[in-house]
Design a protein around this motif. Structure first.
Motif, mmCIF file in Angstrom:
data_model
loop_
_atom_site.group_PDB
_atom_site.id
_atom_site.type_symbol
_atom_site.label_atom_id
_atom_site.label_comp_id
_atom_site.label_asym_id
_atom_site.label_seq_id
_atom_site.Cartn_x
_atom_site.Cartn_y
_atom_site.Cartn_z
ATOM 1 N N ILE A 149 -15.103 76.475 2.594
ATOM 2 C CA ILE A 149 -15.419 76.557 1.171
ATOM 3 C C ILE A 149 -14.886 77.822 0.514
ATOM 4 N N SER A 150 -14.419 77.654 -0.722
ATOM 5 C CA SER A 150 -14.000 78.778 -1.552
ATOM 6 C C SER A 150 -14.973 78.976 -2.708
ATOM 7 N N LYS A 151 -15.507 77.838 -3.236
ATOM 8 C CA LYS A 151 -16.458 77.920 -4.344
ATOM 9 C C LYS A 151 -17.454 76.777 -4.233
ATOM 10 N N LEU A 152 -18.727 77.096 -4.516
ATOM 11 C CA LEU A 152 -19.786 76.098 -4.530
ATOM 12 C C LEU A 152 -20.362 76.009 -5.939
ATOM 13 N N VAL A 153 -20.444 74.793 -6.471
ATOM 14 C CA VAL A 153 -21.061 74.554 -7.776
ATOM 15 C C VAL A 153 -22.351 73.791 -7.536
ATOM 16 N N ILE A 154 -23.460 74.361 -7.994
ATOM 17 C CA ILE A 154 -24.765 73.716 -7.769
ATOM 18 C C ILE A 154 -25.559 73.656 -9.064
ATOM 19 N N GLY A 155 -26.531 72.749 -9.092
ATOM 20 C CA GLY A 155 -27.386 72.607 -10.248
ATOM 21 C C GLY A 155 -28.446 73.694 -10.304
ATOM 22 N N TYR A 156 -29.004 73.883 -11.470
ATOM 23 C CA TYR A 156 -30.057 74.864 -11.679
ATOM 24 C C TYR A 156 -31.236 74.565 -10.748
ATOM 25 N N ASP A 157 -31.780 75.630 -10.139
ATOM 26 C CA ASP A 157 -32.962 75.531 -9.277
ATOM 27 C C ASP A 157 -32.711 74.640 -8.061
ATOM 28 N N HIS A 158 -31.481 74.686 -7.551
ATOM 29 C CA HIS A 158 -31.124 73.894 -6.367
ATOM 30 C C HIS A 158 -31.754 74.507 -5.116
ATOM 31 N N HIS A 159 -32.375 73.650 -4.286
ATOM 32 C CA HIS A 159 -32.938 74.093 -3.014
ATOM 33 C C HIS A 159 -32.316 73.288 -1.883
ATOM 34 N N PHE A 160 -32.197 73.903 -0.725
ATOM 35 C CA PHE A 160 -31.539 73.228 0.386
ATOM 36 C C PHE A 160 -32.060 73.805 1.696
ATOM 37 N N GLY A 161 -31.688 73.147 2.795
ATOM 38 C CA GLY A 161 -32.091 73.644 4.103
ATOM 39 C C GLY A 161 -33.502 73.235 4.471
ATOM 40 N N LYS A 162 -33.923 73.610 5.674
ATOM 41 C CA LYS A 162 -35.230 73.248 6.211
ATOM 42 C C LYS A 162 -36.349 73.653 5.255
ATOM 43 N N ASN A 163 -37.215 72.689 4.943
ATOM 44 C CA ASN A 163 -38.342 72.916 4.022
ATOM 45 C C ASN A 163 -37.887 73.423 2.655
ATOM 46 N N ARG A 164 -36.638 73.093 2.302
ATOM 47 C CA ARG A 164 -36.063 73.513 1.004
ATOM 48 C C ARG A 164 -36.145 75.022 0.825
ATOM 49 N N GLU A 165 -35.924 75.749 1.926
ATOM 50 C CA GLU A 165 -36.087 77.206 1.896
ATOM 51 C C GLU A 165 -34.950 77.916 1.163
ATOM 52 N N GLY A 166 -33.777 77.293 1.128
ATOM 53 C CA GLY A 166 -32.625 77.938 0.496
ATOM 54 C C GLY A 166 -32.660 77.826 -1.009
ATOM 55 N N ASN A 167 -32.240 78.898 -1.692
ATOM 56 C CA ASN A 167 -32.187 78.887 -3.152
ATOM 57 C C ASN A 167 -30.983 79.698 -3.612
ATOM 58 N N ILE A 168 -30.854 79.894 -4.907
ATOM 59 C CA ILE A 168 -29.682 80.576 -5.456
ATOM 60 C C ILE A 168 -29.579 82.012 -4.950
ATOM 61 N N THR A 169 -30.715 82.681 -4.742
ATOM 62 C CA THR A 169 -30.692 84.059 -4.250
ATOM 63 C C THR A 169 -30.070 84.131 -2.866
ATOM 64 N N GLN A 170 -30.540 83.249 -1.972
ATOM 65 C CA GLN A 170 -29.968 83.234 -0.630
ATOM 66 C C GLN A 170 -28.503 82.826 -0.644
ATOM 67 N N PHE A 190 -30.899 66.382 10.555
ATOM 68 C CA PHE A 190 -30.065 67.139 9.614
ATOM 69 C C PHE A 190 -30.943 67.951 8.670
ATOM 70 N N SER A 191 -32.101 67.406 8.286
ATOM 71 C CA SER A 191 -32.978 68.106 7.346
ATOM 72 C C SER A 191 -33.565 69.382 7.941
ATOM 73 N N ARG A 192 -33.509 69.500 9.265
ATOM 74 C CA ARG A 192 -34.087 70.679 9.927
ATOM 75 C C ARG A 192 -33.115 71.847 10.010
ATOM 76 N N LEU A 193 -31.880 71.658 9.538
ATOM 77 C CA LEU A 193 -30.942 72.785 9.491
ATOM 78 C C LEU A 193 -31.514 73.871 8.581
ATOM 79 N N THR A 194 -31.509 75.105 9.041
ATOM 80 C CA THR A 194 -31.959 76.193 8.173
ATOM 81 C C THR A 194 -30.926 76.418 7.083
ATOM 82 N N ALA A 195 -31.321 77.153 6.061
ATOM 83 C CA ALA A 195 -30.390 77.456 4.979
ATOM 84 C C ALA A 195 -29.147 78.157 5.518
#
Length: 310
Positions: A116-137, A97-102
């Motif tokens: 999903i209609s709305k996502l609420v996330i914490g400041y500086d949240h990273h997700f996806g493979k190697n934590r590549e996903g961020n607020i910009t993406q 599961f951790s290998r899913l890309t952003a």
């Protein structure tokens, strides 16, 4: 509240408002975030959803066996239910599961599975493979897949995120007052009553020995606490010792509760023990007689605390 044990088992019937996180402790910061999510979702006629993971990602990716969590996953679920949440998804975290890309995570999990209609996330949240996903993406993907993103500002995180780390440190130092204040509820220990050496009964203070199944569950500082529990639908107070019982040459740490005005057999029962007040550090006494005198003082202090606060 509906509990689902895989995000891929979720069957969306309407749009969702989603927040993602560990939410260890479900402290006052978490409660504020989730209660706002619940209220907004209800206003729009959507479902409120928390997506969390178990085992904790660090247990899988770092093999951090020493990790201590404020809640077991079952305790966390019970606390989240109190927020009015519609659905809790506890997804099994794995290396696969951790290998899913952003992009895969957003498209396959948030959009296709959770609708999903709305996502609420914490400041500086990273997700996806190697934590590549961020607020910009996330913002880019939200435009592509037609959902909105709300990032909780850093100052809010600092003020209400009271942070689970601060709570763990407070519990480790015996600062129960601060821990319970930040949690917004009493820290508790859930476990089964097991056979002990029955030494407490021989000195006039029979105890229930609590065995906690989850090896990752945080156990607070050794010492004596005022506690309460619900026994046969009745609140019963008592005092609890966490420690090695040095006066009687104990070696292994035990959790023992002496309930006041209660003498029923509890063996084999599952109990939730709420910690109310830290009385004192564990001590080694010169004799069992000295220990008994101290236990009587502890009982008097406990009863005074209970009288003044309940």
């Amino acid at each position: 509240m509906e509990i689902i044990h895989s995000v891929f088992d979720y069957k969306p019937t309407q749009k969702t408002f989603v927040t993602i996180g560990t939410f260890d402790g479900v402290h006052i910061g978490h409660q504020k975030i989730i209660e706002n999510l619940v209220a907004e979702a209800k206003e729009k006629g959507h479902k409120s959803v928390v997506l969390t993971f178990f085992p904790h990602p660090r247990m899988v990716l770092q093999k951090d066996v020493s990790i201590e969590l404020i809640n077991s996953i079952d305790e966390r679920a019970k606390l989240l239910e109190k927020t009015g949440l519609d659905c809790l998804i506890i997804h099994p975290f794995s290396k696969e599961f951790s290998r899913l890309t952003a992009l895969d995570f957003v498209r396959d999990v948030l959009v296709n599975q959770l609708n999903i209609s709305k996502l609420v996330i914490g400041y500086d949240h990273h997700f996806g493979k190697n934590r590549e996903g961020n607020i910009t993406q996330l913002t880019e993907y939200s435009h592509l897949y037609n959902f909105t993103v709300e990032e909780i500002p850093a100052q809010d995180i600092d003020s209400v995120s009271v942070s689970s780390t601060k709570i763990r440190k407070a519990l480790a130092s015996g600062n129960l007052k601060t821990a319970n204040k930040y949690l917004g509820h009493n820290f508790s220990i859930f476990g089964k009553v097991v056979n002990g050496k029955q030494l407490g009964g021989k000195i006039g203070f029979p105890t229930a020995n609590i065995s906690v199944a989850e090896n990752y569950k945080l156990i607070p500082k050794t010492g004596v606490y005022v506690v309460k529990s619900l026994l046969d639908n009745k609140i019963v107070f008592g005092m609890m010792n966490i420690g090695t019982r040095p006066t009687v040459n104990g070696i292994h740490q035990t959790i023992e509760v002496h309930f006041f005005d209660f003498n029923q057999d509890l063996y084999g029962k599952n109990l939730t023990i709420e910690l109310l007040y830290f009385l004192r550090d564990e001590q080694k006494f010169d004799s069992v007689e000295t220990l008994i005198l101290q236990l009587k003082k502890d009982e008097e202090t406990s009863l005074l605390y209970i009288k003044d606060n309940f």
